[in-house]
Design an enzyme around this catalytic site. Structure first.
Site, PDB file in Angstrom:
ATOM      1  N   SER A  52       0.849  -1.183   0.000  1.00 39.74           N
ATOM      2  CA  SER A  52       0.000   0.000   0.000  1.00 39.74           C
ATOM      3  C   SER A  52       0.885   1.232   0.000  1.00 39.74           C
ATOM      4  CB  SER A  52      -0.883  -0.004   1.259  1.00 39.74           C
ATOM      5  OG  SER A  52      -1.533   1.235   1.452  1.00 39.74           O
ATOM      6  N   TYR A 101      -2.432  -0.840  10.858  1.00 37.19           N
ATOM      7  CA  TYR A 101      -2.459  -1.256   9.457  1.00 37.19           C
ATOM      8  C   TYR A 101      -1.161  -0.883   8.740  1.00 37.19           C
ATOM      9  CZ  TYR A 101      -3.946  -1.274   4.523  1.00 37.19           C
ATOM     10  OH  TYR A 101      -4.040  -1.484   3.165  1.00 37.19           O
TER      11      TYR A 101
END
Length: 259
Positions: free
Chosen positions: A144, A157
Site C-alpha cells: 500500500s 495497518y
C-alpha cells in the site's frame, strides 16, 4: 490479442470483492486458471460462478489466511482442481482505522498481523514447494502507499504494510535461485466497494470522495482495473528480471508533500 497468462494457475486471495475480484477477472481474461480464494463463501462462490459462466477456468475455495491449516487445504484444493499454482496474489487484508494508537488493544494488534503478515507468509509457504517443482513462479504481495507513508488514524495497518515490504524482499532473495520472483504491488486510494461504504458513512459522501481524490496529482482516485493490469505485468514474463521490488500505483500521491 495474445493472452499474457495463458495456462498459468493463479491463486488470488480476497477475491470476492474489490481489487481481488478484478484481478481474478483480468487474470482469467489473460488466460490463467484462477482460484478465487476468500473467507466470504457466498460472495466468493458468486465471483467464481460468474467467471465459469463466461467460459473461464475458475474455482472458488474458502480460506481463512490467518489459519495455516485452512491455507494448506485451499492450496491442495487448487492443485486438485486446476493444477500446481504458478502465481500467487496475496491480496486479502484487514484494514483498521479510526483508533488512537493507545486505544489499540493487544488483540487488535495481533489480529492485524495474523491476517496482513502471517496470512501472506502462510500462503507463500504453501505454494513455494509447488513453484520450486515447476521451476518458476511469481508471488505478488499487496502492499500500500501505507507501506511507505504514515497517514494518521491507520495504526497498526500501516505497520503491517511496512512489514509486507520486508517479507517481499526476504522471500525474493531466498527463492530467486528457484526462478521464483516475489514483488509487492502498492496501491493508493482505489474506489472499491469498501471505500464507497466508508464515504457513505460520512456526513457528505461526495465531498469526502473528492477530498481524497484531490490529494493525488492526477486529481482522482484509482480504479480496480488500474491495479489489476500492473498485477498482470508482475505475474507475467514481461517482468521476468524483476524481483524484490515494489510497484507503486497511487496516482502520484506518495511523491508529493501534503499536510
Amino acid at each position: 490479442m495474445s493472452q499474457r497468462l495463458l495456462n498459468e494457475v493463479a491463486i488470488v486471495t480476497g477475491a470476492a470483492d474489490g481489487i481481488g475480484k478484478t484481478i481474478a477477472e483480468v487474470f482469467c481474461q489473460q488466460g490463467a486458471k484462477v482460484c478465487v480464494a476468500d473467507i466470504n463463501e457466498s460472495m466468493g462462490q458468486a465471483v467464481a460462478n460468474e467467471l465459469i459462466a463466461q467460459g473461464y477456468d475458475a474455482h472458488f475455495c474458502y480460506v481463512d489466511i490467518a489459519d495455516e491449516a485452512s491455507v494448506n487445504a485451499m492450496v491442495e484444493a487448487t492443485v486438485n482442481m486446476l493444477g500446481k499454482p504458478t502465481i500467487l496474489v496475496n491480496n486479502a487484508a484487514l484494514i483498521s482505522t479510526g483508533k488512537e494508537v493507545t486505544d489499540v488493544t493487544s488483540d487488535m494488534w495481533r489480529r492485524n498481523f495474523a491476517v496482513n503478515v502471517d496470512g501472506m507468509w502462510h500462503c507463500s509457504k504453501a505454494v513455494l514447494t509447488h513453484m520450486k517443482e515447476n521451476g518458476q513462479g511469481s508471488i505478488i504481495n499487496l502492499g500500500s502507499v501505507h507501506s511507505y507513508k504514515i497517514v494518521p488514524g491507520y495504526f497498526p495497518y500501516a505497520v503491517t504494510k511496512h512489514a509486507v515490504i520486508g517479507l517481499t524482499k526476504n522471500l525474493a532473495v531466498e527463492f530467486a535461485q528457484y526462478n521464483i520472483r516475489v514483488n509487492a504491488l502498492c496501491p493508493g486510494m482505489i474506489e472499491t466497494p469498501m471505500a464507497f461504504k466508508t464515504w457513505q458513512d460520512m456526513e457528505d459522501p461526495a465531498a469526502a470522495r473528492k477530498a481524497i481524490a484531490d490529494v493525488h496529482p492526477l486529481k482522482r482516485n484509482g480504479t480496480t482495473e488500474e491495479v489489476a493490469y500492473p498485477a498482470v505485468f508482475l505475474a507475467s514474463n514481461e517482468s521476468s528480471f524483476m524481483t524484490g521490488q515494489s510497484l507503486v500505483v497511487d496516482g502520484g500521491r506518495s511523491v508529493i508533500y501534503h499536510d
